[in-house]
Every structure is written in structure tokens, then in C-alpha cells.
Design a protein around this motif. Sequence first.
Motif: not given
Length: 269
Positions: A63-64, A69-70, A212-216, A220-227
Motif C-alpha cells: 500500500a505504501f 507511486v500514484i 480523493t477528497g483532499l485532492i478535490m 497536494s496529491p503527495l500530502e493526500a497519499i501521506q494521510l
Amino acid sequence: MDLEFDELLSSGIGDGNFEWLLKFLNGMIKPLAATAVVLMAVILSYMQKLGLEGEMVYSIIRAFLQLSVIGFVLQFIFSQNHAVSVAGYTAGQRAKHVPRGQWVAGASILAGTAVTMFLLVILNVFPFTPRYIIPVAGMMVGNAMTVTGVTMKRLRDDIKVQMNLVETALALGATPRQATHQQVKRALVIALSPVLDNAKTVGLISLPGAMTGLIMGGASPLEAIQLQIVVMNMLIGASTVSSIMSTYLCWPAFFTKAYQLETKVFSTD
């Protein structure tokens, strides 16, 4: 070569295309700290002899990597375009043939959520404020509700189907825990498998709602994946604690004080 992240960000090296990468690496401290709850789940799996330790570690590592990557892919796309107590009742209804099922489910969900939340707060992954605690606890409660309900129902059904084996073990001197070890293990594996499967496929088949909620919302997508990595870790931890807790709390309803099966619990469909 030995510049700190803050120095890099304030220097020419940190400008432009490398700034987001440095911010991402600097922001991974809390997601990595959140793996403590996965370690808790691994220890519990080992203590219960579920055999899920390797799969738990594999799931969270996968998952990490997939979310990272995404996240990088989305960050590239976005930068190019310059885009900026109900749970206990529900789980108890799923296992309605378990005596005091709603109480058992509620206590199990509370335990899993509280233990996981305590670790996350102690590790400073989340501040202890309503803004963070309420939504995070809500996610854990919802997931633990599903897992706990499945665990209780599956355990009761398996014991009913294999009553002869359980009673034979009891007659030979086994404790309720020893007599139902295989049924408990099977119930826990079945209940926890969807959580682990979700961790394996996150970022590949679908993007999780929190991410997706954070991105919308403009994050930042990178901040979103960290969460999202933190979320996946805490869901595995809370689900494991809640499901194991529910099996312990079910035993008093399944057995008499004389260590015999309470047949009336298994007489209804």
C-alpha cells in the motif's frame, strides 16, 4: 551533501521541480510513525497464531509503495496543469444470534478504536483536537464495525457446524479457548482479509475516498497519499484489535460455567 531539508528548501536546490519531493520526504515521518499500529496488529496476530503476520507486513508495504507511486504521478499531472454507538448496534445485528451481541460489538469497537487512537496521539501522528479526532475515529469505527460483525457471525456459525469436534475437545479436558482455536482463527482470517486485500490494491484499482477528497479540496496529491498511508495503517490496527476482542467477549455466551457448549445459542438459524 549534508544540508537539512529546511536548508535545501531555502536554497536553490530546493526551488522548482525538487521542492515538492523534499516536502514529501520530510512529511513521511508521521506516516512511518503510524506503522506502530500495524506492528501492534502483527504482534496480536502472532500471539493468536493467526499466521497473518507476513500478509499484514506485505499489505502495508505494498500500500505504501502503490500510494507513493500514484502520488508522484498525480503530483506531476497537477503541477503541469497548475491545478491546485450506532456501529455497535449494526455489528450486533449482523451477529444477532450471539447473546448480548450489540454489547460485545460495541465494547470491541470501542477497544480497537481507543487503543489505536491512543497510539496515534502518543506518536503525534494526529493532534488531540476534535478537528482530527472526530473524522479519524469515525473511519476506524466504521471499519471495525464491519470486521467485528463478520467475526462474531462467522465464529458462531463455525462452532455450530463443528459442535461435535468442539464438544469432543472439551470432553478431553480442553479449555473453551483451546477447543475453539481453529474456529476463532478461521473467523478472524475471514473478517480481516478484506482489510488486508484493500491495502494491497489501494492506489491501483481505485483511489480511496480520503485521498480523493483532499485532492478535490485543493490539497497536494503527495500530502493526500501521506494521510492515506496513515489511514490504512490505523484501519488495520483498529480492525485487528476489535475483531480479536470480540472473540474473547463471545466465549462467555457460547459456554456454560462448566465449560460446556451453551446449546441454546446454536439451536437457532
